[in-house]
Write a protein that holds these residues in place. Structure first.
Motif, PDB file in Angstrom:
ATOM      1  N   MET A   1       0.632  -1.152   0.034  1.00  0.00           N
ATOM      2  CA  MET A   1       0.080   0.029   0.207  1.00  0.00           C
ATOM      3  C   MET A   1       1.036   1.230  -0.030  1.00  0.00           C
ATOM      4  O   MET A   1       0.702   2.350  -0.645  1.00  0.00           O
ATOM      5  CB  MET A   1      -0.969  -0.053   1.099  1.00  0.00           C
ATOM      6  N   ARG A   2       2.016   1.238   0.542  1.00  0.00           N
ATOM      7  CA  ARG A   2       3.042   2.246   0.762  1.00  0.00           C
ATOM      8  C   ARG A   2       3.244   2.569  -0.932  1.00  0.00           C
ATOM      9  O   ARG A   2       3.267   3.851  -1.244  1.00  0.00           O
ATOM     10  CB  ARG A   2       4.443   1.769   1.358  1.00  0.00           C
ATOM     11  N   ASP A   3       3.656   1.570  -1.692  1.00  0.00           N
ATOM     12  CA  ASP A   3       4.040   1.999  -2.798  1.00  0.00           C
ATOM     13  C   ASP A   3       2.950   2.550  -3.902  1.00  0.00           C
ATOM     14  O   ASP A   3       3.252   3.276  -4.827  1.00  0.00           O
ATOM     15  CB  ASP A   3       4.659   0.842  -3.789  1.00  0.00           C
ATOM     16  N   ASP A   4       1.609   2.315  -3.540  1.00  0.00           N
ATOM     17  CA  ASP A   4       0.483   2.941  -4.356  1.00  0.00           C
ATOM     18  C   ASP A   4      -0.139   3.888  -3.357  1.00  0.00           C
ATOM     19  O   ASP A   4      -1.147   4.090  -3.996  1.00  0.00           O
ATOM     20  CB  ASP A   4      -0.614   1.741  -4.820  1.00  0.00           C
ATOM     21  N   TYR A   5       0.405   4.490  -2.681  1.00  0.00           N
ATOM     22  CA  TYR A   5      -0.273   5.490  -1.780  1.00  0.00           C
ATOM     23  C   TYR A   5      -1.092   6.542  -2.461  1.00  0.00           C
ATOM     24  O   TYR A   5      -2.117   6.782  -2.444  1.00  0.00           O
ATOM     25  CB  TYR A   5       0.654   5.782  -0.703  1.00  0.00           C
ATOM     26  N   GLU A   6      -0.302   6.931  -3.538  1.00  0.00           N
ATOM     27  CA  GLU A   6      -0.839   8.277  -4.263  1.00  0.00           C
ATOM     28  C   GLU A   6      -2.169   7.680  -5.171  1.00  0.00           C
ATOM     29  O   GLU A   6      -3.024   8.552  -5.293  1.00  0.00           O
ATOM     30  CB  GLU A   6       0.250   8.774  -5.195  1.00  0.00           C
ATOM     31  N   GLN A   7      -2.255   6.463  -5.337  1.00  0.00           N
ATOM     32  CA  GLN A   7      -3.228   5.762  -6.089  1.00  0.00           C
ATOM     33  C   GLN A   7      -4.594   5.814  -5.295  1.00  0.00           C
ATOM     34  O   GLN A   7      -5.748   6.298  -5.601  1.00  0.00           O
ATOM     35  CB  GLN A   7      -3.250   4.522  -6.692  1.00  0.00           C
ATOM     36  N   PHE A   8      -4.259   5.308  -4.101  1.00  0.00           N
ATOM     37  CA  PHE A   8      -5.553   5.319  -2.944  1.00  0.00           C
ATOM     38  C   PHE A   8      -5.920   6.766  -2.587  1.00  0.00           C
ATOM     39  O   PHE A   8      -6.957   6.961  -2.458  1.00  0.00           O
ATOM     40  CB  PHE A   8      -4.693   4.963  -1.716  1.00  0.00           C
ATOM     41  N   LYS A   9      -4.988   7.729  -2.429  1.00  0.00           N
ATOM     42  CA  LYS A   9      -5.502   9.255  -2.498  1.00  0.00           C
ATOM     43  C   LYS A   9      -5.960   9.793  -3.489  1.00  0.00           C
ATOM     44  O   LYS A   9      -7.012  10.496  -3.211  1.00  0.00           O
ATOM     45  CB  LYS A   9      -4.136  10.138  -2.139  1.00  0.00           C
ATOM     46  N   ALA A  10      -5.975   9.445  -4.735  1.00  0.00           N
ATOM     47  CA  ALA A  10      -6.518   9.855  -5.897  1.00  0.00           C
ATOM     48  C   ALA A  10      -7.905   9.367  -6.008  1.00  0.00           C
ATOM     49  O   ALA A  10      -8.569   9.809  -6.379  1.00  0.00           O
ATOM     50  CB  ALA A  10      -5.638   9.320  -7.275  1.00  0.00           C
ATOM     51  N   HIS A  11      -8.095   8.021  -5.166  1.00  0.00           N
ATOM     52  CA  HIS A  11      -9.587   7.672  -4.912  1.00  0.00           C
ATOM     53  C   HIS A  11     -10.336   8.269  -3.670  1.00  0.00           C
ATOM     54  O   HIS A  11     -11.099   7.690  -3.685  1.00  0.00           O
ATOM     55  CB  HIS A  11      -9.347   6.034  -4.952  1.00  0.00           C
ATOM     56  N   GLY A  12      -9.471   9.199  -3.263  1.00  0.00           N
ATOM     57  CA  GLY A  12     -10.376   9.807  -2.048  1.00  0.00           C
ATOM     58  C   GLY A  12     -10.037   9.022  -0.637  1.00  0.00           C
ATOM     59  O   GLY A  12     -10.917   9.292   0.162  1.00  0.00           O
ATOM     60  N   ALA A  13      -9.228   8.171  -0.708  1.00  0.00           N
ATOM     61  CA  ALA A  13      -9.024   7.211   0.539  1.00  0.00           C
ATOM     62  C   ALA A  13      -7.805   7.514   1.233  1.00  0.00           C
ATOM     63  O   ALA A  13      -6.787   8.268   0.884  1.00  0.00           O
ATOM     64  CB  ALA A  13      -8.728   5.673  -0.128  1.00  0.00           C
ATOM     65  N   GLU A  14      -8.113   7.354   2.498  1.00  0.00           N
ATOM     66  CA  GLU A  14      -6.878   7.551   3.469  1.00  0.00           C
ATOM     67  C   GLU A  14      -6.517   6.230   4.042  1.00  0.00           C
ATOM     68  O   GLU A  14      -7.563   5.490   4.222  1.00  0.00           O
ATOM     69  CB  GLU A  14      -7.089   8.544   4.545  1.00  0.00           C
ATOM     70  N   ILE A  15      -5.262   5.874   4.311  1.00  0.00           N
ATOM     71  CA  ILE A  15      -4.768   4.570   4.877  1.00  0.00           C
ATOM     72  C   ILE A  15      -4.352   4.812   6.300  1.00  0.00           C
ATOM     73  O   ILE A  15      -3.692   5.815   6.531  1.00  0.00           O
ATOM     74  CB  ILE A  15      -3.736   4.144   4.040  1.00  0.00           C
ATOM     75  N   LEU A  16      -4.601   3.874   7.017  1.00  0.00           N
ATOM     76  CA  LEU A  16      -4.380   4.004   8.520  1.00  0.00           C
ATOM     77  C   LEU A  16      -3.867   2.448   8.713  1.00  0.00           C
ATOM     78  O   LEU A  16      -4.363   1.509   8.678  1.00  0.00           O
ATOM     79  CB  LEU A  16      -5.406   4.346   9.578  1.00  0.00           C
ATOM     80  N   ALA A  17      -2.366   2.441   9.111  1.00  0.00           N
ATOM     81  CA  ALA A  17      -1.847   1.294   9.604  1.00  0.00           C
ATOM     82  C   ALA A  17      -2.190   1.038  11.041  1.00  0.00           C
ATOM     83  O   ALA A  17      -1.991   2.189  11.779  1.00  0.00           O
ATOM     84  CB  ALA A  17      -0.298   1.356   9.314  1.00  0.00           C
ATOM     85  N   ILE A  18      -2.373  -0.136  11.487  1.00  0.00           N
ATOM     86  CA  ILE A  18      -2.416  -0.327  12.919  1.00  0.00           C
ATOM     87  C   ILE A  18      -1.503  -1.356  13.341  1.00  0.00           C
ATOM     88  O   ILE A  18      -1.302  -2.559  12.603  1.00  0.00           O
ATOM     89  CB  ILE A  18      -4.152  -0.808  13.056  1.00  0.00           C
TER      90      ILE A  18
END
Length: 100
Positions: A1-18
């Motif tokens: 997910m780190r490598d594709d983080y910008e793609q996730f952001k472009a989808h309006g998503a935020e990632i939270l690792a736990i």
């Protein structure tokens, strides 16, 4: 997910690792492996227990879990693996985001 983080952001998503590890151990890992998104330290396993991602006897440690939760707090996708390597692909998660 780190490598594709910008793609996730472009989808309006935020990632939270736990991390279920103690803060000192998590901090050490994160210094060596920085992430572009926030990490919640859950050493009391409150979040892991709430999402049934707690370690099981046969899981060789903490089970990986990935959830897509919308802005209203509704879980739109959930996957809890049996082993550390059982993680949905980024493409699978991005397709879920496409469908929202």
């Amino acid at each position: 997910m780190r490598d594709d983080y910008e793609q996730f952001k472009a989808h309006g998503a935020e990632i939270l690792a736990i991390s279920a590890e103690p803060a000192a151990r998590s901090d050490g890992y994160l210094r060596s492996h920085p992430l572009p998104f926030p990490t919640l330290i859950d050493e009391d396993h409150q979040v892991f227990d709430a999402y049934d991602a707690a370690s099981r006897l046969l899981s060789l440690g903490q089970r990986p879990a990935l959830f897509v939760i919308d802005a209203a707090g509704v879980v739109r996708f959930g996957d809890v693996g049996a082993q550390q390597w059982n993680i949905p692909s980024n493409e699978a998660v991005l397709s879920v985001l496409d469908a929202l």
